[in-house]
Design a protein around this motif. Structure first.
Motif, PDB file in Angstrom:
ATOM      1  N   GLY A  47       0.848  -1.190   0.000  1.00  0.00           N
ATOM      2  CA  GLY A  47       0.000   0.000   0.000  1.00  0.00           C
ATOM      3  C   GLY A  47       0.879   1.234   0.000  1.00  0.00           C
ATOM      4  N   GLU A  48       0.457   2.283  -0.714  1.00  0.00           N
ATOM      5  CA  GLU A  48       1.282   3.478  -0.842  1.00  0.00           C
ATOM      6  C   GLU A  48       0.405   4.709  -1.001  1.00  0.00           C
ATOM      7  N   TYR A  49       0.813   5.791  -0.331  1.00  0.00           N
ATOM      8  CA  TYR A  49       0.160   7.095  -0.492  1.00  0.00           C
ATOM      9  C   TYR A  49       1.117   8.028  -1.217  1.00  0.00           C
ATOM     10  N   VAL A  50       0.620   8.731  -2.246  1.00  0.00           N
ATOM     11  CA  VAL A  50       1.442   9.618  -3.074  1.00  0.00           C
ATOM     12  C   VAL A  50       0.845  11.018  -3.038  1.00  0.00           C
ATOM     13  N   ARG A  51       1.721  12.007  -2.832  1.00  0.00           N
ATOM     14  CA  ARG A  51       1.265  13.402  -2.838  1.00  0.00           C
ATOM     15  C   ARG A  51       2.278  14.262  -3.585  1.00  0.00           C
ATOM     16  N   GLU A  52       1.806  15.023  -4.577  1.00  0.00           N
ATOM     17  CA  GLU A  52       2.646  15.956  -5.323  1.00  0.00           C
ATOM     18  C   GLU A  52       2.201  17.384  -5.040  1.00  0.00           C
ATOM     19  N   MET A  53       3.175  18.287  -4.957  1.00  0.00           N
ATOM     20  CA  MET A  53       2.892  19.702  -4.742  1.00  0.00           C
ATOM     21  C   MET A  53       3.004  20.463  -6.065  1.00  0.00           C
ATOM     22  N   GLU A  54       2.422  21.651  -6.091  1.00  0.00           N
ATOM     23  CA  GLU A  54       2.483  22.471  -7.289  1.00  0.00           C
ATOM     24  C   GLU A  54       3.910  22.877  -7.639  1.00  0.00           C
ATOM     25  N   ASN A  55       4.790  22.932  -6.636  1.00  0.00           N
ATOM     26  CA  ASN A  55       6.193  23.295  -6.885  1.00  0.00           C
ATOM     27  C   ASN A  55       7.036  22.096  -7.270  1.00  0.00           C
ATOM     28  N   HIS A  56       6.389  20.967  -7.592  1.00  0.00           N
ATOM     29  CA  HIS A  56       7.038  19.736  -8.049  1.00  0.00           C
ATOM     30  C   HIS A  56       7.879  19.066  -6.958  1.00  0.00           C
ATOM     31  N   LEU A  57       7.526  19.332  -5.707  1.00  0.00           N
ATOM     32  CA  LEU A  57       8.040  18.558  -4.588  1.00  0.00           C
ATOM     33  C   LEU A  57       7.005  17.482  -4.269  1.00  0.00           C
ATOM     34  N   SER A  58       7.452  16.243  -4.161  1.00  0.00           N
ATOM     35  CA  SER A  58       6.502  15.153  -3.943  1.00  0.00           C
ATOM     36  C   SER A  58       7.061  14.170  -2.927  1.00  0.00           C
ATOM     37  N   TYR A  59       6.168  13.362  -2.366  1.00  0.00           N
ATOM     38  CA  TYR A  59       6.612  12.316  -1.442  1.00  0.00           C
ATOM     39  C   TYR A  59       5.697  11.103  -1.576  1.00  0.00           C
ATOM     40  N   ARG A  60       6.263   9.945  -1.220  1.00  0.00           N
ATOM     41  CA  ARG A  60       5.542   8.682  -1.181  1.00  0.00           C
ATOM     42  C   ARG A  60       5.845   8.005   0.150  1.00  0.00           C
ATOM     43  N   VAL A  61       4.835   7.479   0.771  1.00  0.00           N
ATOM     44  CA  VAL A  61       5.026   6.681   1.985  1.00  0.00           C
ATOM     45  C   VAL A  61       4.182   5.425   1.838  1.00  0.00           C
ATOM     46  N   GLY A  62       4.726   4.295   2.293  1.00  0.00           N
ATOM     47  CA  GLY A  62       3.976   3.070   2.110  1.00  0.00           C
ATOM     48  C   GLY A  62       4.551   1.905   2.886  1.00  0.00           C
ATOM     49  N   TYR A  63       3.937   0.771   2.649  1.00  0.00           N
ATOM     50  CA  TYR A  63       4.376  -0.484   3.271  1.00  0.00           C
ATOM     51  C   TYR A  63       4.262  -1.578   2.224  1.00  0.00           C
ATOM     52  N   ARG A  64       5.252  -2.522   2.255  1.00  0.00           N
ATOM     53  CA  ARG A  64       5.177  -3.659   1.349  1.00  0.00           C
ATOM     54  C   ARG A  64       5.702  -4.908   2.057  1.00  0.00           C
ATOM     55  N   ASN A  65       5.067  -6.003   1.732  1.00  0.00           N
ATOM     56  CA  ASN A  65       5.450  -7.301   2.281  1.00  0.00           C
ATOM     57  C   ASN A  65       5.733  -8.220   1.110  1.00  0.00           C
ATOM     58  N   GLN A  66       6.984  -8.752   1.062  1.00  0.00           N
ATOM     59  CA  GLN A  66       7.396  -9.556  -0.085  1.00  0.00           C
ATOM     60  C   GLN A  66       7.992 -10.885   0.367  1.00  0.00           C
ATOM     61  N   GLU A  67       7.615 -11.926  -0.356  1.00  0.00           N
ATOM     62  CA  GLU A  67       8.191 -13.253  -0.139  1.00  0.00           C
ATOM     63  C   GLU A  67       8.883 -13.682  -1.424  1.00  0.00           C
ATOM     64  N   PHE A  68      10.210 -13.930  -1.335  1.00  0.00           N
ATOM     65  CA  PHE A  68      11.009 -14.279  -2.500  1.00  0.00           C
ATOM     66  C   PHE A  68      11.315 -15.776  -2.487  1.00  0.00           C
ATOM     67  N   THR A  69      11.028 -16.448  -3.605  1.00  0.00           N
ATOM     68  CA  THR A  69      11.344 -17.863  -3.779  1.00  0.00           C
ATOM     69  C   THR A  69      12.245 -18.002  -4.988  1.00  0.00           C
ATOM     70  N   PRO A  70      13.451 -18.587  -4.831  1.00  0.00           N
ATOM     71  CA  PRO A  70      14.381 -18.692  -5.975  1.00  0.00           C
ATOM     72  C   PRO A  70      13.853 -19.659  -7.026  1.00  0.00           C
ATOM     73  N   ALA A  71      14.203 -19.380  -8.293  1.00  0.00           N
ATOM     74  CA  ALA A  71      13.744 -20.213  -9.411  1.00  0.00           C
ATOM     75  C   ALA A  71      14.869 -20.350 -10.431  1.00  0.00           C
ATOM     76  N   GLY A  72      14.810 -21.396 -11.251  1.00  0.00           N
ATOM     77  CA  GLY A  72      15.823 -21.625 -12.270  1.00  0.00           C
ATOM     78  C   GLY A  72      17.148 -21.967 -11.640  1.00  0.00           C
ATOM     79  N   GLY A  73      18.205 -21.274 -12.012  1.00  0.00           N
ATOM     80  CA  GLY A  73      19.543 -21.530 -11.492  1.00  0.00           C
ATOM     81  C   GLY A  73      19.869 -20.752 -10.242  1.00  0.00           C
ATOM     82  N   LEU A  74      18.886 -20.147  -9.600  1.00  0.00           N
ATOM     83  CA  LEU A  74      19.102 -19.365  -8.387  1.00  0.00           C
ATOM     84  C   LEU A  74      18.739 -20.199  -7.162  1.00  0.00           C
ATOM     85  N   PHE A  75      19.624 -20.191  -6.140  1.00  0.00           N
ATOM     86  CA  PHE A  75      19.390 -20.954  -4.910  1.00  0.00           C
ATOM     87  C   PHE A  75      19.769 -20.115  -3.702  1.00  0.00           C
TER      88      PHE A  75
END
Length: 865
Positions: free
Chosen positions: A592-620
């Motif tokens: 989830g992420e919140y994005v806000r841009e200002m008229e002066n082209h200053l912007s910010y993003r704040v959020g949270y992410r949950n990721q689970e990585f599983t190797p595939a192919g030649g990656l272990f």
């Protein structure tokens, strides 16, 4: 034919994304986007009761056109000057008895007009020569141009010395109103009108074609925009303000993204001010003829002194010393009042110049003095004939900007009203309060678009154009696509089949839902992705300035360390890669992420992410201790980004945004922190990075795109969570990636890099006979990466960390950078067929690594001025 016109507006982007390349009918496109002859475009509005005389001035012996010839009237005041093709045009309300033609190096010619004189005249001038008794001089060379003891150069040096004094620098607050109008027309040969399939499909356009403005050409108006703006400018620009008071446009609003084209037209038709050091034309910069370096690159000639005004005014002509250099030709008026200021200027381009798209260009700027004696732009007019290749058709546009109610001094009491945007969308009646009248060509642009909107043929075409330009097919409130990702392949998934779609503005202006499913025939895995964006603003999901929240969930594959900003990773064209590409991650992610841009082209993003990585192919994931393989890795991460892009421009689509490089820097600071034990997170760490981008113009020596970046990871992490540097194993040249680095070859927990990509814009090649006709441009780049992995993150020091990556034979293929940086460079040519850039890339360090390419040829589609 109209379809190709729309495609033109789409491909004017700095570089075509891969997912569109195979969709463009380039052969037809080149035929449509070409321009016909190189004529200077005059912008005076037609008036009744005027006498118009036009013609061409040539050398009597060589029959070559003569530019910068001064033309004056016999018996009355006024005059003009011929353009680079020797063409001139005069409109006066009085009867002309005769014309006087004068040019440096030629005899003055008095031409008498008869009562039955044709409005088109051919003039031939003889070279001036000194006759000596008994001596015949044949083939005498013209005297060499020199700055020393040259009255014109002395005058221009005085102008340069007083430039900063005369330039309006806003020593105090300035408030003014600005009116702008921009008209675009299809430019075609007048003889083609009876046989034009385009006009047969839309016969109502035939009634509005203008065949008088440009001899032998027909202009069909298709776009019109007007804008009234109130501006405040201060010396330090801290309190600058800009409010759009009213706006009116001819709009289609049927799938074709006019907002994106509108922004790109702003980039093409930029502010022209001779008092600047250099002047922008699209992505190119041209040295001003009154810059401090100008006398070393320009030639100056006093064409005339106007003595029927007080004070006298000098008409000063200028041209490049080398006609292939990116410099202007033209003339300026300098009043002899002791201020040495330029009161007006006309600029145009030499046809030998190496610049794309622009087949013809002319700009005229008028200045007025404020109450402090400094000069500001009161009116400017810029006209361009735009086309990709030479041929039959092009786009002809005129932009006029006028300044009104100019107030200087204490303006603290000035109240800025609330903006009124896009009034033409809300109401049918024309209530726009314009200070300048519209020409018939401009009025007809509004009429033509209104008629096209209700045309069944046009509606069918718009559906096809949307598919061609965006890769999506619109079906009511749903867009199906991108079509270039329906089929792709890689070594892990095998053949990958995908079906995806998204909602459009017919579904909602505040909600966007997109998603899709994919299946690999080799790994026999189903993948999916779904996302929802809600905008807190009613103007649209991705309209600047953003104020939205995004929720996403996906199960997908990815190449570790790769970031595809503008295209899908499973784009068909990205399936072709060099070397070994057998390592992937299955990533299960929700965020989830919140994005806000200002008229002066200053912007910010704040959020949270949950990721689970599983190797595939030649990656272990193999612990260094020799323990059993780790099946997956999970991170729980809070993210943030702060970005500042002053005066940013971008090509804005309904569902995308692409930056336009304009010379201003872009700062991006990213920070994230992962928490062990929170929602399944396996590690605690912090990740910080700062990226700075700047296009640096070095007129007349081209420009450099400079990227400086640094980052660090605080905490103990295995290699998948390190900074995996961007590598490129495709055959395309990628600006921000290392083109001879293998995927996952280098990783760091602290790094710094600098990338410099420079274009000389043909500075050298334009001076080589025959080669210069190809209009090629020299490019070169250098990329340097420093970095390293601290002892705590090396698997030999901690048995719980994962071993670095190896190939199928157990040979290590992933490394930490040592004291020696990774360095690669390239030299190449761009502007090949106006579309292609080809580089020879060379790798200079770490050549002993396995499976690396020491050099190679890379290419990319690159459209630019």
């Amino acid at each position: 034919m109209f379809s190709h016109l729309i495609i033109f507006c789409r491909i004017v982007v700095n570089a075509i994304p891969f997912n569109l390349l195979h969709l463009f009918p380039l052969q037809s496109l080149s035929k449509l986007l070409s321009s016909a002859g190189l004529l200077i475009l005059f912008f005076s509005l037609p008036s009744f009761g005027q006498t118009t005389i036009k013609g061409v001035i040539k050398d009597k012996h060589t029959k070559q056109p003569i530019p910068a010839v001064s033309i004056s009237f016999s018996g009355i005041t006024g005059g003009t000057v011929s353009d680079k093709e020797g063409f001139f045009q005069i409109r006066v309300s009085k009867t002309i008895k005769g014309l006087v033609f004068s040019a440096i190096g030629y005899k003055k010619l008095h031409y008498t007009m008869s009562a039955k004189e044709s409005p088109y005249v051919n003039i031939e001038l003889e070279e001036a020569s000194n006759d000596l008794d008994g001596v015949s001089i044949v083939g005498a060379k013209k005297p060499r141009y020199r700055n020393k003891n040259n009255e014109a150069v002395e005058l221009i040096r005085n102008v340069i010395a007083n430039r900063d004094k005369n330039r309006n620098k806003q020593d105090s607050t300035v408030v003014f109103n600005q009116y702008e109008k921009l008209n675009m027309s299809l430019n075609m040969g007048a003889a083609e009108i009876p046989t034009s399939s385009f006009l047969r499909k839309f016969p109502f356009l035939l009634k509005t074609a203008d065949t008088l403005r440009i001899p032998g050409r027909a202009l069909v108006p298709l776009f019109m925009r007007e804008r009234l703006t109130m501006l405040q400018e201060t010396k330090d620009h801290v309190d600058d303000k800009s409010v759009v008071l009213d706006e009116k446009q001819s709009r289609v609003d049927q799938g074709f993204d006019e907002d994106g084209v509108d922004e790109y037209l702003n980039h093409i038709y930029q502010h022209v001010d001779i008092y600047d050091h250099d002047i922008s034309l699209g992505s190119q910069r041209f040295l001003s003829p009154i810059s401090s370096l100008a006398p070393e690159f320009y030639k100056y000639f006093i064409a005339d002194t106007i003595k029927d005004v007080k004070p006298y005014v000098v008409r000063l002509a200028f041209s490049p010393r080398s006609k292939q250099d990116q410099l202007f030709m033209g003339e300026m008026l300098i009043p002899l009042d002791g201020n040495y200021a330029v009161s007006s200027v006309t600029l145009y381009l030499n046809k030998a110049i190496n610049i794309n798209w622009v087949n013809d260009f002319q700009a005229s700027v008028e200045y007025q003095r404020d109450k402090k004696g400094q000069y500001y732009i009161s009116k400017s007019t810029t006209a361009m004939d735009l086309g990709l290749f030479k041929g039959k058709h092009s786009l002809y546009g005129i932009r006029t900007v006028a300044t009104f109610d100019y107030r200087i001094g204490n303006n603290k009491g000035v109240v800025f009203p609330k903006p009124r945007l896009l009034s033409a969308r809300k109401k049918k009646e024309d209530t726009f309060n314009r200070p300048l009248a519209l020409s018939s060509l401009e009025l007809n642009a509004y009429k033509n678009i209104d008629s096209l909107k209700v045309s069944p043929k046009f509606k069918r075409f718009m559906s096809l154009s949307t598919l061609v330009m965006s890769g999506y097919n619109k079906q009511g409130p749903i867009d199906i696509g991108p079509v270039t990702s329906f089929y792709s392949f890689n070594n892990v998934e095998g053949t990958r089949l995908r079906l995806s779609a998204r909602t459009n503005e017919d579904f909602s202006d505040k909600w966007l839902i997109d998603g899709g499913v994919a299946y690999g025939t080799k790994d026999k895995e189903w993948k999916h992705a779904v996302g929802v964006i809600y905008s807190f603003k009613p103007e649209g999901i991705l309209r600047f300035p953003l104020n939205s929240i995004t929720l996403k969930s996906s199960y997908e594959t990815q190449i570790p360390g790769q970031d595809f900003s503008f295209i899908e990773e499973d784009n068909f064209l990205l399936s072709f890669k060099r070397g070994v590409d057998d390592k992937r991650l299955y990533t299960r992610k929700w965020s989830g992420e919140y994005v806000r841009e200002m008229e002066n082209h200053l912007s910010y993003r704040v959020g949270y992410r949950n990721q689970e990585f599983t190797p595939a192919g030649g990656l272990f994931f193999q612990p260094a201790s020799g323990a059993p393989l780790v099946p997956n890795l999970q991170v729980s991460e809070f993210t943030s980004e702060f970005r500042w892009a002053p005066k940013e421009q971008f090509f804005q689509g309904k569902r995308f945004r692409r930056p336009i490089k304009n010379g201003y820097p872009v700062f991006t600071l990213r920070a994230s922190t992962a928490v062990k034990g929170f929602l399944g997170g396996d590690y605690t760490y912090q990740n910080l990075s700062l990226n700075i981008f700047k296009r640096v113009y070095i007129s007349p020596f081209g420009y450099s795109d400079v990227i400086v970046e640094g980052g660090m990871i605080l905490g103990k992490v295995p290699f998948p969570l390190l900074s995996i540097h961007k590598a490129n194993q495709t055959y395309s040249y990628q600006i921000q990636s290392y083109n001879l680095m293998n995927f996952m070859e280098f990783m760091s927990d602290r790094y710094a890099n600098i990338n410099i990509d420079h274009s000389l814009n043909g500075l050298v090649l334009n001076k080589i006979p025959l080669i210069k006709k190809l209009q090629l441009r020299e490019v070169f780049s250098v990329k340097v990466l420093y970095g390293g992995i601290s002892a705590k993150n090396r698997p030999e020091n901690d048995p719980n960390l994962y071993k670095f990556i190896t190939d199928k034979d157990g040979v290590q293929t992933s490394f930490a950078l040592g004291k020696t940086p990774y360095v690669e460079g390239s030299v190449g040519l761009s502007n090949i067929f106006k579309l292609l850039r080809i580089d020879y890339v060379r790798r200079f360090t770490y050549l002993d690594h396995p499976q690396v390419a020491k050099s190679g040829i890379r290419a990319r589609i690159h459209l630019d001025f």
